[in-house]
Design an enzyme around this catalytic site. Structure first.
Site, PDB file in Angstrom:
ATOM      1  CG  ASP A   1      -1.852  -0.911   1.095  1.00 49.12           C
ATOM      2  OD1 ASP A   1      -2.319  -1.418  -0.091  1.00 49.12           O
ATOM      3  OD2 ASP A   1      -1.869  -1.939   2.346  1.00 49.12           O
TER       4      ASP A   1
ATOM      5  CG  HIS B   1      -3.589  -5.135   3.026  1.00 49.58           C
ATOM      6  ND1 HIS B   1      -2.772  -4.199   1.997  1.00 49.58           N
ATOM      7  CD2 HIS B   1      -3.507  -6.364   1.982  1.00 49.58           C
ATOM      8  CE1 HIS B   1      -2.551  -4.736   0.759  1.00 49.58           C
ATOM      9  NE2 HIS B   1      -2.834  -5.682   1.337  1.00 49.58           N
TER      10      HIS B   1
END
Ligand code: APR
Length: 317
Positions: free
Chosen positions: A152, A179
Site C-alpha cells: 500500500d 489492508h
C-alpha cells in the site's frame, strides 16, 4: 553483520518466487529456506545457481517444515490462494485462515523467537489468527508479528510521485488502517515532501491507492492477484526488518501490528520503529486532516469485524 536465516513459506507461488529471488540478492541474508507443498525443490535448485553467497534449500511437505523453520531469524508467509475477479480479500478467509493457522502452529514449535511477517490475505484477519495461535502456544511476543502492508505504501508512493511529477525515490506516503478496500488509508496530509490536493483530488487519490489491488486482480482476469509488486514490497519490508535486527537505528515502516493507537481496535497499521527484536515501537498517527478523520471513522467497523473474525477462528475454527 550477523548471519541471518530467512524462511519463506509458500515459496513456489506467484509472490514466493520473485520474493525468493529478491531475498537471494539481499546482502543481510545468509541462508534462505524455501517451503511449499508443491514445486519448491525445483525453484530452490534453480535459484541456488545464482552466484550470490545466500545458501538456498527447498523443503516440501509438512514433515520437512520443522527443518525449514529451525534457526530462522525471519519467517515470511505468502502461502495461500490469491483473489479472482469479483472477490474481496475477505472472500479468501475460509481457505487461507486454515493455512496460516497450521503454518503458525509449526512456527510456534520450531522457531518461536523468529520475527514473523504475514502476507497471506485477508491480512486484517490472518494477522490476528497468527497472534491468537502463538498465544495459545504460549510463545506470543507482540514485537515479532507483523502484517505486511508495504505494498500500500509502495503504491501510494508511486501514484503520488506520478501525480505530482516528483522523483519516485523522494516520496514517502504513510498508509494506516488495514489492508483491504476502505480500511486502507493513505495519509496524504503527511506525505514527504509535502504535497497539496484539492478535496476531490484527495478522494480520488485515496480511492486509487485503496483499490489498486483490485485493478491488478481484474487485469489478470482470473490468473491471480498482485505478485511482482507484492514481492518487491515484501522484500523492502524484509530488508528494513533485517536492518533493525542488525541494530541499525531509525528504521521505520508502516505495518499492521498489535496496537493501542486506536481505541478498541487491537490491530492497526501505522508507522513502526524496527529494532533488534522486531517492532521496537508503534508510533502514533500524527495529525489527521478532516478528510482522513472521516475516513478513519468510516473504516473502523469493517476493520474491527475482520479482526474479530480472525480471533474467533482460532477460538472455534
Ligand atoms: N503450505 C505451504 N504452501 C502452501 C500451502 C501450505 N499449506 N497452501 C498453499 N501453498 C502455496 C501454494 O502451493 C503456492 O505455491 O502457496 C503458494 C501460493 O501461490 P499463488 O497461488 O501463486 O498465490 P500468490 O499470488 O503468491 O498469493 C498468495 O498472498 O497476497 C496474498 O492474497 C494473496 O493470500 C494470497 C497469497
Amino acid at each position: 553483520c550477523e548471519a541471518r536465516k530467512v524462511a519463506l513459506l509458500g515459496a513456489a507461488g506467484g509472490i514466493g518466487q520473485p520474493l525468493a529471488l529478491l531475498l537471494k540478492m539481499n546482502k543481510f541474508v545468509t541462508e534462505l529456506a524455501l517451503y511449499d507443498i508443491a514445486n519448491v525443490v525445483g525453484v530452490a535448485a534453480d535459484l541456488s545457481h545464482c552466484n550470490t553467497p545466500v545458501k538456498v534449500t527447498g523443503y516440501t511437505g509438512p514433515e520437512e517444515l520443522g527443518a525449514c523453520l529451525k534457526g530462522a531469524d525471519l519467517i515470511v508467509i505468502p502461502a495461500g490462494v490469491p483473489r479472482k475477479p469479483g472477490m474481496t480479500r475477505d472472500d479468501l478467509f475460509n481457505t487461507n485462515a486454515g493455512i496460516v493457522k497450521a503454518l503458525v502452529e509449526a512456527v510456534a514449535k520450531h522457531a518461536p523467537n523468529a520475527v514473523l511477517e504475514i502476507i497471506t490475505n485477508p491480512v486484517n484477519s490472518t494477522v490476528p489468527i497468527a497472534v491468537e495461535t502463538l498465544k495459545l502456544a504460549g510463545v506470543y511476543d507482540p514485537k515479532k508479528v507483523i502484517g505486511v502492508t508495504s505494498l500500500d505504501i509502495v503504491r501510494a508512493n508511486t501514484f503520488v510521485s506520478e501525480a505530482k511529477g516528483l522523483d519516485m525515490k523522494d516520496v514517502d506516503v504513510p498508509v494506516i488502517g488495514g489492508h483491504a478496500g476502505s480500511t486502507i488509508l493513505p495519509l496524504l496530509s503527511q506525505t514527504t515532501p509535502p504535497v497539496t490536493f484539492t478535496e476531490a483530488e484527495k478522494k480520488a487519490m485515496t480511492d486509487k491507492i485503496a483499490n489498486a489491488g483490485t485493478v491488478v486482480v481484474e487485469a489478470k482476469a482470473g490468473k491471480g492477484s498482485a505478485t511482482l509488486s507484492m514481492a518487491y514490497a515484501a522484500a523492502r519490508m524484509a530488508e528494513s526488518t533485517l536492518l533493525g535486527l542488525n541494530g541499525e537505528p531509525n528504521i521505520y515502516e508502516c505495518a499492521f501490528v498489535q496496537s493501542d493507537v486506536v481505541a478498541d481496535c487491537p490491530f492497526f497499521a501505522s508507522k513502526v520503529l524496527l529494532g533488534p527484536n522486531g517492532v521496537a515501537k508503534v508510533m502514533g498517527l500524527g495529525e489527521l486532516d478532516a478528510f482522513e478523520q472521516a475516513a478513519m471513522a468510516a473504516m473502523l467497523p469493517q476493520l474491527k469485524s475482520e479482526i474479530q473474525k480472525g480471533l474467533d477462528f482460532v477460538k472455534s475454527p
